[in-house]
Structures are given as structure tokens and as C-alpha cells.
Scaffold this motif. Structure first.
Motif, PDB file in Angstrom:
ATOM      1  N   ASN A 188       0.856  -1.184   0.000  1.00  0.00           N
ATOM      2  CA  ASN A 188       0.000   0.000   0.000  1.00  0.00           C
ATOM      3  C   ASN A 188       0.889   1.229   0.000  1.00  0.00           C
ATOM      4  OD1 ASN A 188      -2.771  -1.116   0.455  1.00  0.00           O
ATOM      5  ND2 ASN A 188      -1.719  -2.002   2.217  1.00  0.00           N
ATOM      6  N   ALA A 189       0.621   2.148  -0.897  1.00  0.00           N
ATOM      7  CA  ALA A 189       1.466   3.334  -0.997  1.00  0.00           C
ATOM      8  C   ALA A 189       0.606   4.583  -1.067  1.00  0.00           C
ATOM      9  CB  ALA A 189       2.339   3.238  -2.248  1.00  0.00           C
ATOM     10  N   ILE A 190       1.027   5.585  -0.322  1.00  0.00           N
ATOM     11  CA  ILE A 190       0.337   6.879  -0.328  1.00  0.00           C
ATOM     12  C   ILE A 190       1.342   7.953  -0.710  1.00  0.00           C
ATOM     13  CG2 ILE A 190      -0.801   8.601   1.123  1.00  0.00           C
ATOM     14  CD1 ILE A 190      -2.046   6.341   2.631  1.00  0.00           C
ATOM     15  N   MET A 191       0.904   8.874  -1.568  1.00  0.00           N
ATOM     16  CA  MET A 191       1.801   9.965  -1.979  1.00  0.00           C
ATOM     17  C   MET A 191       1.181  11.274  -1.541  1.00  0.00           C
ATOM     18  SD  MET A 191       2.767  12.548  -4.140  1.00  0.00           S
ATOM     19  CE  MET A 191       1.222  12.633  -5.016  1.00  0.00           C
ATOM     20  N   ILE A 192       1.968  12.063  -0.818  1.00  0.00           N
ATOM     21  CA  ILE A 192       1.493  13.422  -0.519  1.00  0.00           C
ATOM     22  C   ILE A 192       2.492  14.416  -1.084  1.00  0.00           C
ATOM     23  CG2 ILE A 192       0.116  12.869   1.532  1.00  0.00           C
ATOM     24  CD1 ILE A 192       2.379  13.623   3.295  1.00  0.00           C
ATOM     25  N   ASN A 193       1.961  15.464  -1.690  1.00  0.00           N
ATOM     26  CA  ASN A 193       2.820  16.538  -2.183  1.00  0.00           C
ATOM     27  C   ASN A 193       3.244  17.435  -1.025  1.00  0.00           C
ATOM     28  OD1 ASN A 193       2.837  16.039  -5.040  1.00  0.00           O
ATOM     29  ND2 ASN A 193       0.693  16.687  -5.091  1.00  0.00           N
ATOM     30  N   LEU A 194       4.483  17.880  -1.056  1.00  0.00           N
ATOM     31  CA  LEU A 194       4.937  18.896  -0.107  1.00  0.00           C
ATOM     32  C   LEU A 194       4.836  20.241  -0.824  1.00  0.00           C
ATOM     33  CD1 LEU A 194       8.136  17.165   1.343  1.00  0.00           C
ATOM     34  CD2 LEU A 194       5.825  17.200   2.311  1.00  0.00           C
ATOM     35  N   LEU A 195       3.844  21.017  -0.418  1.00  0.00           N
ATOM     36  CA  LEU A 195       3.596  22.294  -1.084  1.00  0.00           C
ATOM     37  C   LEU A 195       4.130  23.437  -0.230  1.00  0.00           C
ATOM     38  CD1 LEU A 195      -0.119  21.685  -2.179  1.00  0.00           C
ATOM     39  CD2 LEU A 195       1.974  21.197  -3.465  1.00  0.00           C
ATOM     40  N   GLY A 196       4.575  24.489  -0.881  1.00  0.00           N
ATOM     41  CA  GLY A 196       4.998  25.674  -0.149  1.00  0.00           C
ATOM     42  C   GLY A 196       3.850  26.173   0.722  1.00  0.00           C
ATOM     43  N   GLU A 197       4.171  26.431   1.986  1.00  0.00           N
ATOM     44  CA  GLU A 197       3.162  26.862   2.967  1.00  0.00           C
ATOM     45  C   GLU A 197       2.647  28.260   2.592  1.00  0.00           C
ATOM     46  OE1 GLU A 197       2.700  24.507   5.074  1.00  0.00           O
ATOM     47  OE2 GLU A 197       1.521  25.416   6.681  1.00  0.00           O
ATOM     48  N   GLU A 198       1.365  28.472   2.793  1.00  0.00           N
ATOM     49  CA  GLU A 198       0.804  29.815   2.571  1.00  0.00           C
ATOM     50  C   GLU A 198       1.477  30.823   3.492  1.00  0.00           C
ATOM     51  OE1 GLU A 198      -3.556  30.697   1.442  1.00  0.00           O
ATOM     52  OE2 GLU A 198      -3.627  28.929   2.737  1.00  0.00           O
ATOM     53  N   GLY A 199       1.727  32.005   2.958  1.00  0.00           N
ATOM     54  CA  GLY A 199       2.300  33.062   3.796  1.00  0.00           C
ATOM     55  C   GLY A 199       3.823  33.081   3.801  1.00  0.00           C
TER      56      GLY A 199
END
Lengths: 380, 380
Positions: A306-317
């Protein structure tokens, strides 16, 4: 491929972002010489290739001159000068995916027409040339307006709810699409090589967060029925075959509440919806793309965990030199793989990296993914 | 590590060969800036790093100047100038493994003394300063003579069977070692970070080919008893702890016919006996080395599948620009991962690449490995 193996092969990549970077990580195993063209002097691929050229991907001369001494060209972004690629193809440079495929996929209108002509299920749509046309469309409100060209990561898409929204609509040539009341967004990545072998990765699901109103993470393999998965994979294979594409094709689809599948959009290259294949499958999407364009036998796409991918996005602000919080804590959790993209500067929602979480138990994988979303922050 | 994460970290690697190359493939995920020093202007790492310097690894000034503006230095080969590394450590550069560990391991005599002082089981041995001493040793014939320094890949090792062999013996300072009648050569890779966390990879077996009289391939996990595996892993952990090493340590051992384990040699870095961890384990040896030197939590070393590693050596009778045969056929077999090292020139027995073969069934993995040994040839 004329050559038995690739010590001398000069492979050009149009685009030097994270997809190119992960493609290079894999291409290192194949011994090829990598040339990269990107407009950003700090592009993530810059230091990882035999030659880096800083230049515009949509400029004819830049693309033509970049490619004319190469053996093969591939892309990590569709927004490239296709006329130059056609000229290069005519001169014998191998361009995979082919220029005609890129030209078709660059235009969401042509994509929709292609679906219609080839009996590929997709939502009802209509072309409009300017927002004046909105008053007289046959698609019923509410609907989605999409620019035919240059949309990216949610940009170039608007929801038109009522007549009052017409004045804020896009002015440029666009399509309007019936709103799909979907159960789940799904994707299948398919690969095809020049000898016609076709292979799909197992279908993945996008997990939607209703509070934030966006895709929270991607999870594979799917728990929908074998029948639904087979249907999605069959559609992806049919599209790859109808297009006669060489390389990878990501097919984004909607699974409707009554079990129908509608194709949303195509991307003829490695795709965000396949990053989890690096750790989650026997062959990664990047290795598979290389196998396909080198006309090698395609690799086994079976799932390993089982694999999950989450993007690391630039934080708001936060905008500026990127800083990363929480990675050490995240790496203390078992089965966590952090991929940073080497981007110097962050800005809100910029894709700065991704994390893959694998686990033999699906619920634990989801729990761990949620923890990591809380832990890792990209600030400045 | 002072920094939370690594966008600004300048990591130097002494040596730019295949181990450095595979380390870079993994380091790309950590965003670090990589500097490489190697004497070969065509070194495999040359085009994959932020800065490549061509220079001698055993020269004080070259190593000192390479390292003085870096934050951290690691190695992919032990034969480096340790005096320069000690000077750099004194100036605050982090050197992992530490200079004192490299100094000890560079000298097979000091290694043997270290084993003795720390009650680590090893074969009986004696130092000699020149071949004249051979006539009056206490170790009984036949035995092995090893140069204390600069031996590599079987070089610097001689078997002395009878008095008649004395005249062909090495003249330089060496050790003579009792011949071990072993059942199997085994290896355990252990990692230790600066906070003292220690973790081993599962024990691997070297499969010996009696016809060719050499190690044919490496196979993991082992099928020896849990007791033997636990004993080997305990020895590896004890050595890492006794050395207080930071980074990876490969421990090569003999399993004797009566179930005893004797330590043969150490390598304080990623090692040929761990290449199969890239596809065979949850964490690769390269990712683990980076976690260790960055003082991050160590990764899960569990096995994901039966994995076999075979080296691709330059074919006898060929020297010059490398050409590869049979890779396409090899990639048609399921679970086959080819890693080419980007070496321009081949010569007999040069390590040009490796192949990892994984399969849920161990016997099938072995069959496939044998097929691939027949298929792939590196010629010129």
C-alpha cells in the motif's frame, strides 16, 4: 533503437523540474548522456546532467537548436514548441512522445474531440471562442470552463454556477464541460513502446479533503472492485493504442456515483499520480518511461505495498529561500520516503517535494500519511 | 546536524566511482549539494554533482583543499589521505566515517589487532615485516598472506601452500592468516548515527562457484538458522559500537563448517555486498548511509523480497570503449534491475555495473540470476 545499449545515447529532456529530476535518478542506471533545457537558471535538474541549457521551451529556435545534435528527446512538461519538435523528427531525431501527440494534448479542445472520435467516455462539452458565447450554450449550468491551452495544476479552470459568473469567465478560446458528480477521481498510467507493447500501472485513487476542498493525497492500490479497475485500465490502454504514443501516458478520470468512468485529461509523460510507484511498485513510472522510449520490454507494474503519496507544497504566507520543518520526525516513522526537488525558492502551493508512505496495512498507511501532513512544512 | 534540513549542506565525497554514483542517486532526494573528488577525469560521478574536482585522493593538499569549505565529508573508498581528514576534523568539518576509523581500517594489521583487543572472533594471524620472516612463523602452512595496506578486490592477497611459495610471497609488511575452512562467506552491513542508534541489514550469503573459484553472486536473505543470523548481526553491531563509527560499516565474515563465525574484513562505507538492498529492502544501504551521517533516524532494513546481486564485470579479452550485450533480453525477465556505472572504458574484471534480481520464490530468483549471467556481456 539502433544501439544495443546506451553509453553514447544523447537524450534531451524538455523541462528541468522535478519530473526531469526523478527521470534522471533512474536514467543514471541506463548510462545515457542527459541534456536538459529549462528557462529557470536554478532548475532542479541543473547539476545532474551532462549539459544544462537555460532557455525558453516555447521558442522554436531554442528548442530546435537544443535538439538538433541529440539522438532522442522526451518531455517532462507539454508546454513546448511542437513545430520545432516536428522539424527535429523530420531530421531523424527520435521524439517520444511524438510531436503530434504533444500537439493534441496541449489543446484540451483537441483532446475532447479525440475522445469523441474514438468512443472514449468523457463528459459532455462544447467549444466557445470567447465569453460572449456563454449566454447561448447547450450545456446546462452549473458547468466548468477550461482554457483550451496553457492550463496547469488547476490554473485555467473556472466553475460557472450562474449567469452572474459570466462576466468573470475566461475570454480566451475554451471548452465548457458538464459538471461531473463524481464518487472519486482516479488515474491510470499506461506505457507503450515502439513495438506496440502496452502496460498499465494499477489504478490509483485521489483522496479528497472536503474541508480544504482539494486532493489531499493519492492512494494505491485502489479498493474499488476488480471490474471498475479493469474498466479504467482498459480505457487507458485503448487511448495509448489509439494515440500510438511511445512513452508514458497519465489518464485522469472520474468515477461517477453510478459506476461510470469518464476521462478527464491526459498527460503524455511521468505524472504526479505515479510518484508512489518508486517505492510502491516493482517498476517505477520513471523506469517504465525509459523502457518505453528506449523500446525495451516493459517492466512489471505490480504493487509491492500500500502506498500513499502526498505533495509537499509551499506553505501559505511564506515566499523566499526554502526551509524544511519536520523531516527528521517524519523519517522516524517506518516506511516513509522523502523526495525533495531541489528548488531553491518556495512560494505558496509550489510543489517542493513529495513523500511516499508505504505499509502492509492500508489504514496504518493512511494514519501515517495524515501525521506526516501535519509534521512537514515548507517555509521561508 | 545543526540545520533542520539540507538545502545548504555541502557534502563532499572522496571517490567518484559507482558507490559515489549510487549514493548521489539517493542524495538527490535530500537536496544536498554534492562535491566529488576523484583522480579519474571520466569518473562515474562527474556529471552528477554540483562540483567535480579531478585530483589524487592520497595527496594531503588535494584532500585538504577539497574539504576546507565543505560542511561534511564522506568516502566511497578507504584509500584516502587521513592526515588531511584529521586536519579538517580539527577545523570543524564533519568527517563520517571519522578519520581515526578510516586509519584503522586502511591497515589490515590494525584491523586484526582491533578484533583481538575487543574479543571479536577472527582467524589466527601474525604480522611479518618482510618475506624473510615467513620461514619462522607460528601459523602453520598452508596460510594466506595479505598486504597490510592497499589491497583491493582480491589484490594484495596470496595463498602460501608450501615452502616453495615463499619466494613469490609479498615483500611488504603483511599479515599471515590461518586458512579458514569455511562453509560460506557472509556479510552484514550495519549503520550507526551520531546519537548512537545502530541498525543492521539482514545477513547476506556469497554464492561460490567451485568451477570458476570465485564468488558468483550474492543472495539475501540468508537461509541459515535464525541463531546464526542473529550471531552475525550481533558481531556487526558490536564492531560498530566498539568503533563508535558514524555511517555504514560492511562486515565480511566466514561461517565455518562447525557454525563458528570469524570476522574477515571491514569496509566503512556502502559496499558491494549491499547493492541488492536498493530493490530488496525497505531502506537501501545508500539511503541508510545518508540517514546515519545526517544523524537522522535509521530506516527499516527489513527484506522486501528474495534478492540476488550479480556484478557485471568486463569480459576477459576485451579492453577499450565499453559495449553492453544482452541487456534487452535480461530486462524481458521479470524483477530484473540493471545498474550501469557509466564507466567509459572496460577491461577484464572491471566492475562495470550490477544487476539485482528479485523474486518471491528463491529458486526462481537463482535461476533468473544464472540466466542473466549468461546473457549480459561487457565487451569493447
Amino acid at each position: 533503437m539502433a544501439k544495443d545499449f546506451y553509453g553514447d545515447l544523447r537524450l534531451g529532456i524538455l523541462g528541468g523540474g522535478q519530473l526531469g529530476r526523478m527521470l534522471i535518478q533512474e536514467a543514471i542506471n541506463f548510462n545515457v548522456n542527459i541534456h536538459v533545457l529549462d528557462p529557470d537558471p536554478n532548475a532542479p535538474c541543473k547539476r545532474l546532467c551532462n549539459q544544462f541549457e537555460c532557455g525558453a521551451l516555447n521558442d522554436y529556435d531554442t528548442v530546435y537548436n537544443f535538439g538538433k545534435d541529440l539522438d532522442m528527446i522526451t518531455i517532462e512538461i507539454e508546454k513546448v514548441n511542437v513545430d520545432a519538435l516536428e522539424a527535429l523528427e523530420a531530421e531523424g531525431v527520435l521524439v517520444y512522445p511524438q510531436a503530434r501527440v504533444i500537439r493534441l494534448i496541449q489543446d484540451k479542445g483537441l483532446q475532447k474531440q479525440f475522445f469523441k472520435q474514438n468512443d472514449i467516455p468523457t463528459s459532455a462539452f462544447q467549444f466557445i471562442s470567447s465569453k460572449e458565447n456563454l449566454a447561448s450554450t447547450q450545456v446546462a449550468l452549473p458547468y466548468i470552463q477550461k482554457l483550451r491551452k496553457d492550463g496547469y495544476d488547476g490554473k485555467g479552470v473556472k466553475r460557472i454556477n450562474t449567469v452572474a459568473d459570466f462576466e468573470h469567465a475566461f475570454e480566451e478560446p475554451s471548452i465548457i464541460e458538464e459538471l461531473v458528480d463524481f464518487e472519486k477521481e482516479i488515474a491510470v498510467i499506461v506505457a507503450r513502446n515502439d513495438r506496440g507493447d502496452i502496460s498499465t500501472f494499477p489504478m490509483v485513487e485521489m483522496e479528497f479533503n472536503p474541508q480544504a476542498n482539494l486532493v489531499e493525497f493519492l492512494i494505491a492500490p485502489s479498493t474499488f472492485s476488480d471490474e471498475i479497475q479493469a474498466k479504467a485500465e482498459t480505457i487507458a490502454k485503448k487511448i495509448a493504442n489509439d494515440l500510438q504514443i511511445v512513452g508514458l501516458l497519465a489518464v485522469e478520470m472520474f468515477l461517477t456515483k453510478d459506476g461510470e468512468i469518464l476521462v478527464n485529461e491526459l498527460a503524455p509523460r511521468p505524472h504526479n499520480s505515479g510518484h508512489q510507484t518508486i517505492e510502491g511498485n516493482y517498476t517505477s513510472q520513471f523506469a517504465q518511461h525509459l523502457r518505453a522510449i528506449f523500446n525495451l520490454p516493459l517492466g512489471n507494474t505490480d504493487t509491492r505495498a500500500n502506498a500513499i503519496m502526498i505533495n509537499l507544497l509551499g506553505e501559505e504566507g511564506y515566499e523566499g529561500l526554502a526551509e524544511y520543518e519536520g523531516i527528521e520526525e517524519a523519517l522516524a516513522i517506518e516506511g516513509v520516503y522523502v523526495h525533495l526537488y531541489g528548488k531553491k525558492y518556495t512560494k505558496p502551493f509550489r510543489k517542493m517535494g513529495h513523500v511516499c508512505i508505504i505499509h502492509s496495512d492500508r489504514a496504518t498507511a493512511i494514519d501515517n500519511a495524515r501525521k506526516i501532513q501535519q509534521l512537514i512544512k515548507v517555509k521561508a
